[in-house]
Write an enzyme that holds these catalytic residues in place. Structure first.
Site, PDB file in Angstrom:
ATOM      1  N   VAL A   1      -2.407   7.395  -3.429  1.00  0.00           N
ATOM      2  CA  VAL A   1      -3.290   7.727  -4.546  1.00  0.00           C
ATOM      3  C   VAL A   1      -4.697   8.031  -4.038  1.00  0.00           C
ATOM      4  CG1 VAL A   1      -1.996   6.412  -6.269  1.00  0.00           C
ATOM      5  CG2 VAL A   1      -3.784   5.272  -4.943  1.00  0.00           C
ATOM      6  N   ASP A   2      -4.872   7.964  -2.712  1.00  0.00           N
ATOM      7  CA  ASP A   2      -6.182   8.290  -2.150  1.00  0.00           C
ATOM      8  C   ASP A   2      -6.106   9.661  -1.481  1.00  0.00           C
ATOM      9  OD1 ASP A   2      -4.552   7.675  -0.034  1.00  0.00           O
ATOM     10  OD2 ASP A   2      -5.730   5.978   0.687  1.00  0.00           O
ATOM     11  N   ASP A   3      -7.112  10.000  -0.694  1.00  0.00           N
ATOM     12  CA  ASP A   3      -7.140  11.319  -0.077  1.00  0.00           C
ATOM     13  C   ASP A   3      -6.406  11.338   1.257  1.00  0.00           C
ATOM     14  OD1 ASP A   3      -8.522  12.425  -2.178  1.00  0.00           O
ATOM     15  OD2 ASP A   3     -10.451  11.739  -1.389  1.00  0.00           O
TER      16      ASP A   3
END
Ligand code: 6R9
Length: 690
Positions: free
Chosen positions: A559-561
């Site tokens: 869910v992060d980069d």
């Protein structure tokens, strides 16, 4: 009796072996048809459960949560400790409000991982057992080492390293292909208390230099070249440039121990710097085959492994000795239902955490026979894996969904041509395994008899956190099932509220476990900020997760980069910074898009410097820039020209919109009115050639 029997009355069915490339799923459904993938249960055969190490998990799990100190110290007592831990088995603070984040297990106790993996198993009478069964790139090229032979090789290298001045706490960078010498080098460091940092040999010279500059090793251990498939990769050249680059940044490495790999490159052809470079074969065999063990505190560092985060700078994940040892050994044993007669093969490279925990440490601590494969799994053809399985009678095969998907596309004939009857357990790691790949692995590869351990974990976690225990409960294709002993997951919403029952949100862990990383090397603040500040009181994994009505966990990706390309973690920021290093690139924004084989592909939006025009050549040279900066595995799959990027008024790139454009979901662009210049979206759409 097992966690999931309560739901077993719903739908009992088994998955039958399909034929042809499209797999049929013949479900014997009682009553209605299957409502969704969440309702599909695959039971272990009765025979399997009867033989399994854990057939009833509930009591053991309960104990591990209620009395973690008792649970883990009992397990730890099966290993050798020079001196034992005191009253306190572990201490933890995962709450930033209470001060510094700390995790410590068995502190004060002294031990050595190499001793436990080798000497201890030899003393138990297994010296003659094969520890490493090596298979070269070319079929027919193989070698093996027994536990006693492995110990001798490790000791020789340990003695050499000590002789050139490497001491407890010194860093050693290892940049090697999958030769036996790679685990040998790791174990030799562990034996003398040196901290190894293995850099995957697919990383470019810039990436290698960056890591060398960060951890300042006393020595680098490498190999002149390797053959993978039909390609020859000249590793020594890459190391040479990296050492020059590091020197420019003030880090001088005194010794470069180079293993000569004659099947790939002759020594005469290898570039050489006298005084710094030493041939492994010229020095190491001269040393004694015994070497005293350096007794280490359980909380001394064992290794550093760099991994990608959401900024451009890789993070040096630090693991310590005692907890990591106990955790990798225990997870290996239970998640693979390990028996001493097993022949185990993990297809991961030691350059990644999977190769650390489940090629080298976990299996050897259990006295297992481990297959180490130098080559490419599709060389000379798509049947190579099954050829190796039959050749060594592999019983446990641990691999990645990306390989499963690529083999699945090449046709079942490559699989069914081989017997594979030795297999009893299959494993998966690196990314969520989609149900169709799961079924193919189960039906075609495993002939519908081998449970699949879909193990969810991370570089940071050291070992499995959510994983099936084969034989203990029914599986659901695509779900990593339940938490391992001692692990308490929490799914939280954006505000950090823990959600109950059936839910989806951010996956966190509420407590520490022995294999958890202790810090990011040289940057404890980043450790706290990245992992413990997003949701107060919890370790935040960076993954999304759903828990279904039966309590099964379904990982849904980062869910992060951070992207996950063929199971490799790559930060969008890393690729962006490689792209903007190109003189004609003004700005870049990178997103991951669904990719049939790789799981995620890399999609880059690129804004050029004023006056430069788009061309196919420029596309190629941008991709090349990324290959040079990071490595071939991070090369973008698509470059999308972008006259402008969608930004908020505060200048933040709206990746949500870019992701939709990249995955062609143009009707789901959502609200674009908050953009500084909404017209860039139309320009982008106009410029994409779909
Ligand atoms: C071991 C490893 C970690 C990230 C992790 C997650 C993804 C790994 C998975 C999985 C779903 C699995 N991941 N295993 N997702 N199911 N069985 O791969 O470590 O390279 O640090 O990557 O990989 O997204 O956060 P690492």
């Amino acid at each position: 009796q097992t966690m999931a029997t309560s739901s077993s009355d719903r739908r009992l069915h088994h998955v039958e072996s399909g034929s042809g490339r499209m797999q049929r799923l013949n479900a014997v459904v009682l009553g209605e048809s299957i409502a969704s993938e969440e309702d599909e249960l695959v039971f272990p055969s009765e025979g399997f459960s009867e033989q399994a190490l854990v057939s009833s998990h509930v009591q053991m799990y309960k104990r591990s949560i209620e009395d973690p100190a008792g649970f883990w110290s009992e397990i730890a007592s099966e290993f050798y400790w020079k001196t034992k831990w005191g009253e306190e088995v572990f201490t933890e603070n995962l709450d930033v409000r209470k001060g510094k984040i700390t995790i410590e297990w068995f502190k004060g106790a002294t031990t050595n991982v190499c001793y436990n993996a080798l000497d201890r198993n030899i003393e138990a009478g297994n010296g003659g057992k094969i520890a490493i069964q090596w298979e070269g790139n070319e079929p027919g090229h193989d070698a093996q080492l027994t536990y006693s032979e492995l110990l001798e090789k490790v000791c020789q290298l340990s003695n050499y390293l000590k002789d050139i001045g490497i001491r407890k706490g010194d860093a050693v960078v290892i940049y090697m292909p999958m030769l036996m010498e790679l685990p040998i080098a790791m174990l030799a460091c562990a034996r003398i208390g040196a901290v190894h940092s293995v850099v995957f040999a697919g990383f470019s010279t810039e990436s290698l230099a960056q890591r060398i500059v960060d951890c300042k090793p006393k020595a680098v251990i490498t190999c002149n070249a390797v053959r993978r498939g039909t390609k020859v990769i000249q590793l020594k050249d890459i190391v040479d440039y990296a050492l020059v680059e590091s020197a420019k940044n003030g880090v001088l490495v005194g010794a470069c121990l180079t293993y000569e790999n004659p099947s790939a490159m002759k020594r005469e052809e290898t570039k050489w710097q006298d005084g710094r470079d030493i041939w492994w074969q010229d020095v190491v065999p001269k040393y004694s085959t015994t070497c005293e063990v350096e007794w280490m505190d359980a909380e001394d560092p064992l290794f550093l492994l760099y991994t990608s985060g959401s900024t451009g700078k890789p993070k040096g994940v630090l693991h310590t000795i005692g907890g990591y040892m106990i955790y990798t050994a225990t997870t290996f044993k239970y998640a693979f239902d390990y028996k001493s007669s097993d022949i185990y093969w993990c297809t991961a490279d030691c350059g990644w955490i999977t190769g650390h925990s489940y090629v080298t440490y976990g299996p050897l601590l259990n006295g297992a026979t481990v297959v180490v494969f130098e080559g490419a799994p599709t060389y000379p053809d798509y049947g190579r894996c099954w050829d190796i399985v039959d050749k060594f009678k592999v019983t446990i095969l641990y691999t990645a969904p990306t390989l499963v998907r690529s083999l699945m596309r090449s046709g079942d004939e490559y699989v069914t041509r081989y017997s594979r009857k030795s297999l009893r357990i299959l494993g998966s790691v690196g990314e969520p395994i989609n149900p169709s790949a799961w079924r193919w692995l189960f039906n075609v590869v495993g002939d519908s008899r081998c449970p699949i351990s879909d193990t969810w974990w991370q570089t940071e976690t050291g070992g499995f956190l959510i994983t099936p225990l084969p034989g203990a409960w029914p599986q659901k294709p695509g779900s990593a099932t339940f938490p391992f002993f001692g692990v308490q997951p929490a799914i939280v919403d954006e505000k950090g509220n823990e959600l109950e029952g059936e839910c989806s949100g951010y996956l966190c862990i509420k407590n520490s476990w022995p294999g958890a990383f202790r810090t990011l090397y040289g940057d404890h603040e980043r450790y706290e900020t990245t992992y413990f500040k997003p949701f107060t009181g919890y370790y935040f994994s960076g993954d999304g997760c759903r828990r279904d009505k039966d309590g099964y966990y379904w990982l849904t990706g980062r869910v992060d980069d951070v992207m996950n390309v063929s199971g490799h973690r790559i930060g969008t920021a890393e690729v962006e910074s490689a792209l903007v290093s190109h003189p004609q690139c003004a700005e870049a924004a990178v997103v991951g898009v669904e990719h049939e084989v790789k799981g995620q592909g890399i999609y880059a939006f690129v804004t050029l410097v004023d006056g430069v025009s788009y061309s196919q050549e420029l596309r190629k040279s941008l991709v090349l820039a990324v290959r040079h900066q990071i490595g071939a595995f991070a090369a973008p799959d698509r470059i999308h020209w972008a006259p402008g990027l969608p930004k908020t008024r505060s200048g933040k790139i709206m990746r949500r919109i870019l992701r939709k454009i990249a995955s062609r979901q143009l009707d789901e662009l959502g609200d674009t009115s908050t953009l500084a210049d909404p017209s860039v979206v139309d320009q982008l759409i106009a410029l994409s050639d779909f």
